[in-house]
Design an enzyme around this catalytic site. Structure first.
Site, short mmCIF file in Angstrom:
data_model
loop_
_atom_site.label_atom_id
_atom_site.label_comp_id
_atom_site.label_asym_id
_atom_site.label_seq_id
_atom_site.Cartn_x
_atom_site.Cartn_y
_atom_site.Cartn_z
N LYS A 22 0.84 -1.21 0.00
CA LYS A 22 0.00 0.00 0.00
C LYS A 22 0.87 1.26 0.00
O LYS A 22 0.62 2.20 -0.75
CB LYS A 22 -0.90 0.01 1.24
N ASN A 23 1.91 1.28 0.84
CA ASN A 23 2.70 2.50 0.99
C ASN A 23 3.62 2.78 -0.19
O ASN A 23 4.22 3.84 -0.27
CB ASN A 23 3.51 2.47 2.29
N ARG A 102 -4.30 10.92 4.34
CA ARG A 102 -3.18 11.85 4.48
C ARG A 102 -2.24 11.86 3.28
O ARG A 102 -1.80 12.92 2.83
CB ARG A 102 -2.38 11.43 5.71
N CYS A 126 -5.42 13.55 12.77
CA CYS A 126 -5.18 12.14 12.47
C CYS A 126 -5.09 11.40 13.78
O CYS A 126 -4.59 11.94 14.76
CB CYS A 126 -3.88 11.99 11.70
N ARG A 131 1.13 14.66 13.13
CA ARG A 131 1.60 14.44 11.75
C ARG A 131 1.57 15.70 10.89
O ARG A 131 0.79 15.82 9.94
CB ARG A 131 0.76 13.34 11.09
N PRO A 132 2.44 16.65 11.19
CA PRO A 132 2.46 17.90 10.42
C PRO A 132 3.02 17.71 9.01
O PRO A 132 3.51 16.62 8.67
CB PRO A 132 3.38 18.80 11.25
N VAL A 133 2.95 18.77 8.19
CA VAL A 133 3.52 18.71 6.84
C VAL A 133 4.61 19.76 6.66
O VAL A 133 5.02 20.04 5.54
CB VAL A 133 2.44 18.88 5.74
N ASP A 134 5.11 20.34 7.78
CA ASP A 134 6.10 21.42 7.68
C ASP A 134 7.34 21.00 6.88
O ASP A 134 7.89 21.79 6.11
CB ASP A 134 6.50 21.91 9.08
N LEU A 135 7.79 19.76 7.04
CA LEU A 135 9.02 19.34 6.36
C LEU A 135 8.79 19.14 4.87
O LEU A 135 9.69 19.36 4.05
CB LEU A 135 9.58 18.07 6.99
N ASP A 316 4.88 0.81 11.87
CA ASP A 316 3.67 0.16 11.35
C ASP A 316 3.55 -1.30 11.79
O ASP A 316 2.55 -1.95 11.47
CB ASP A 316 3.64 0.24 9.82
N ILE A 338 8.36 7.22 16.67
CA ILE A 338 8.01 7.93 15.42
C ILE A 338 6.75 8.78 15.61
O ILE A 338 6.73 9.95 15.23
CB ILE A 338 7.79 6.93 14.26
N ARG A 408 -8.77 -0.63 4.70
CA ARG A 408 -7.89 0.39 4.10
C ARG A 408 -6.54 -0.20 3.74
O ARG A 408 -5.90 0.26 2.81
CB ARG A 408 -7.66 1.55 5.10
C1 UD1 Z 1 4.58 7.02 6.19
C2 UD1 Z 1 3.70 5.80 6.04
C3 UD1 Z 1 3.17 5.35 7.40
C4 UD1 Z 1 4.34 5.13 8.35
C5 UD1 Z 1 5.26 6.35 8.40
C6 UD1 Z 1 6.52 6.12 9.21
C7 UD1 Z 1 2.71 5.96 3.83
C8 UD1 Z 1 1.50 6.19 3.02
N1 UD1 Z 1 2.58 6.13 5.16
O1 UD1 Z 1 3.80 8.06 6.73
O2 UD1 Z 1 2.44 4.14 7.21
O3 UD1 Z 1 3.84 4.89 9.66
O4 UD1 Z 1 5.67 6.72 7.06
O5 UD1 Z 1 7.22 5.03 8.72
O6 UD1 Z 1 3.77 5.64 3.32
N2 UD1 Z 1 6.93 14.80 10.40
C9 UD1 Z 1 7.08 16.12 10.69
N3 UD1 Z 1 6.88 17.04 9.70
C10 UD1 Z 1 6.56 16.67 8.42
C11 UD1 Z 1 6.42 15.30 8.13
C12 UD1 Z 1 6.61 14.38 9.13
O7 UD1 Z 1 7.37 16.50 11.84
O8 UD1 Z 1 6.39 17.55 7.58
C13 UD1 Z 1 7.12 13.80 11.46
C14 UD1 Z 1 5.88 12.97 11.76
O9 UD1 Z 1 5.02 13.62 12.65
C15 UD1 Z 1 6.50 11.72 12.35
C16 UD1 Z 1 7.79 11.56 11.55
O10 UD1 Z 1 8.08 12.85 11.00
O11 UD1 Z 1 6.81 11.93 13.69
C17 UD1 Z 1 7.76 10.55 10.43
O12 UD1 Z 1 6.65 10.79 9.61
P1 UD1 Z 1 6.66 10.39 8.06
O13 UD1 Z 1 7.79 9.47 7.81
O14 UD1 Z 1 6.60 11.65 7.26
O15 UD1 Z 1 5.30 9.60 7.91
P2 UD1 Z 1 4.33 9.57 6.66
O16 UD1 Z 1 5.10 9.77 5.41
O17 UD1 Z 1 3.15 10.44 6.92
#
Ligand code: UD1
Length: 429
Positions: A22-23, A102, A126, A131-135, A316, A338, A408
């Site tokens: 899926k991922n 997401r 969520c 789970r922010p998107v700042d990065l 996961d 995480i 899902r």
């Molecule tokens: C993906 C996977 C999810 C898995 C996760 C970690 C998919 C569709 N989903 O989620 O199943 O649990 O990787 O292996 O592939 N973070 C920030 N800012 C950001 C982005 C992330 O602080 O802009 C933080 C998150 O809150 C978290 C960490 O970084 O603590 C890792 O998140 P991330 O690897 O980005 O997870 P996803 O890509 O959402």
């Protein structure tokens, strides 16, 4: 809403075919937006999240066909989908769609890189942490995008196109790395991503992008270099097997003292999870057709694990491993690094008789001699399957409510388990 009823006590014995990941499927589907040509994806899992994302892409103007089942083809074969994004009619991804999944936020990267603009709803709350998107936005800004927030939407613009840059992630992010890879593929010049995620799904996306004409090296390591190209073309790609599904059934086999061949599973993709399963008492062998996991007679040993980016122990698989540890002979500590708040399964496992105490980011599990069936509630995707694993070893009947979470991410869960001797039944609402 559908429920599933599990009568525990049966050993899992047999073969479980592992579906496409899926991922990996989600970013690969999104990559179709990068080209005017056709992207063909094979071995896509039949999952609610995949169908939902295909609908979201349709909203942007992507035309798609899903190949029917060929005569003689087994139900285990994944789907083949052809995606054609020649005419992107809308660069907005609305709240109603993005809030349901997401990962659909990641459409921001190809829309911005190819069309010069994107308007994508912030994903919103969520169940497993903020789970922010700042990065992700930082990466796009580094590539020259201007980013603003307007009424809950991220508005990203790069009318002259993106340009290559150094992107250093302060924290490993899978989504951030996917977004940076896709955007940089169509940027002018060279991009270097440092502290990139090393998950196998990143390498799978990169492999597909390379087939489309991208110039990428180092994907799967923590430094990825991308030489941008002016356009990408069509390609055909087979989605890699789902390591999380494989790890889940491996934990189920160990839990029930079973013997299961995980057909198609790749040991190198399971990272630290295999070591943890072995330490818990499972025998894991690499066979021609996949991975064989069994546990004979002996007890389940307690094992401490700490989640970490790949190749560490996958977040996961944390809930599934905790389910296994509820029956271990002794105390184990499971630390989640995480996501905060990824312990919703603890209360539900307790309903089956598990003894788990939360101490900050660590769950302390005291193994018990027996679990007893009870009604439980699925809360998120991986948490819900941990309840299934516990129920398989519990005495009596467990009803798992809200199974749409399972749909899902787990293809034909009941069928795969029943084929190995489990007593699992779906009750339609
Ligand atoms: C993906 C996977 C999810 C898995 C996760 C970690 C998919 C569709 N989903 O989620 O199943 O649990 O990787 O292996 O592939 N973070 C920030 N800012 C950001 C982005 C992330 O602080 O802009 C933080 C998150 O809150 C978290 C960490 O970084 O603590 C890792 O998140 P991330 O690897 O980005 O997870 P996803 O890509 O959402």
């Amino acid at each position: 809403m559908d429920r599933i009823v599990i009568r525990g006590g049966n050993r899992l014995v047999g073969t479980i075919p592992i579906s496409g990941a899926k991922n990996a499927a989600l970013p690969l589907l999104i990559a179709s937006l990068l080209t005017t040509d056709t992207l063909t994806l094979r071995n896509l899992p039949r999952l609610a999240d995949v169908n939902q994302l295909v609908r979201i892409l349709g909203n942007h103007g992507v035309e798609y066909t899903i190949a029917g089942k060929r005569p003689g083809e087994s139900v285990d074969a994944g789907q083949t989908v052809r995606l054609d994004a020649a005419h992107v009619i809308d660069t907005t991804a609305p709240y109603e769609l993005v809030s349901k999944m997401r990962a659909s936020f990641w459409v921001i990267a190809p829309l911005l890189a190819r069309m010069g603009e994107a308007r994508v709803s912030l994903p919103g709350g969520c169940a497993i942490g903020t789970r922010p998107v700042d990065l992700l936005l930082m990466a796009l800004e580094r590539l020259g995008a201007s980013i603003s927030i307007d009424g809950g939407y991220v508005v990203a613009k790069a009318p002259q196109g993106l340009r290559g840059a150094e992107i250093e992630f302060p924290k490993v992010t899978v989504g951030g790395t996917h977004v940076a890879l896709m955007a940089a593929s169509l940027a002018h010049g060279t991009t270097v991503i440092r502290n990139a995620a090393r998950e196998p799904e990143i390498a799978d996306l990169a492999e597909c992008l390379v087939k489309m004409g991208a110039r990428i090296s180092g994907a799967g390591t923590d430094v990825v270099e991308i030489q941008g190209v002016a356009r990408l073309g069509g390609a055909s790609h087979v989605v890699l097997p789902d390591r999380i599904e494989a790890g889940t059934y491996a934990a189920a086999a160990a839990m029930t003292g079973g013997d299961v061949l995980l057909e198609g599973a790749k040991p190198e993709a399971l990272g630290a999870a295999l070591d943890a399963l072995r330490a818990a008492g499972a025998t894991v062998t690499v066979e021609e057709l996949g991975l064989r996991v069994r546990r004979d007679g002996g007890e389940i040993a307690p094992v401490d694990v700490t989640t970490a980016p790949f190749p560490g122990f996958a977040t996961d698989l944390q809930a599934q491993f905790m389910a296994l540890m509820t029956r271990a002979k002794g105390r184990s500590r499971i630390t989640e690094t995480i996501f905060e708040n990824r312990f919703m399964h603890v209360q539900e496992l307790a309903r089956l008789g598990a003894r788990i105490r939360l101490d900050g980011d660590t769950a302390v599990v005291e193994g018990v001699d027996k679990l007893d069936g009870a009604p439980v509630m699925a809360t998120d995707l991986r948490a819900s399957v941990s309840l299934v694993i516990a129920a398989l070893a519990a005495r009596g009947e467990t009803t798992v409510n809200r199974v749409y979470h399972l749909d899902r991410g787990f293809e034909r869960l009941e069928a795969k388990l029943c084929a190995c001797g489990a007593d699992v039944q779906r009750l339609a609402a």
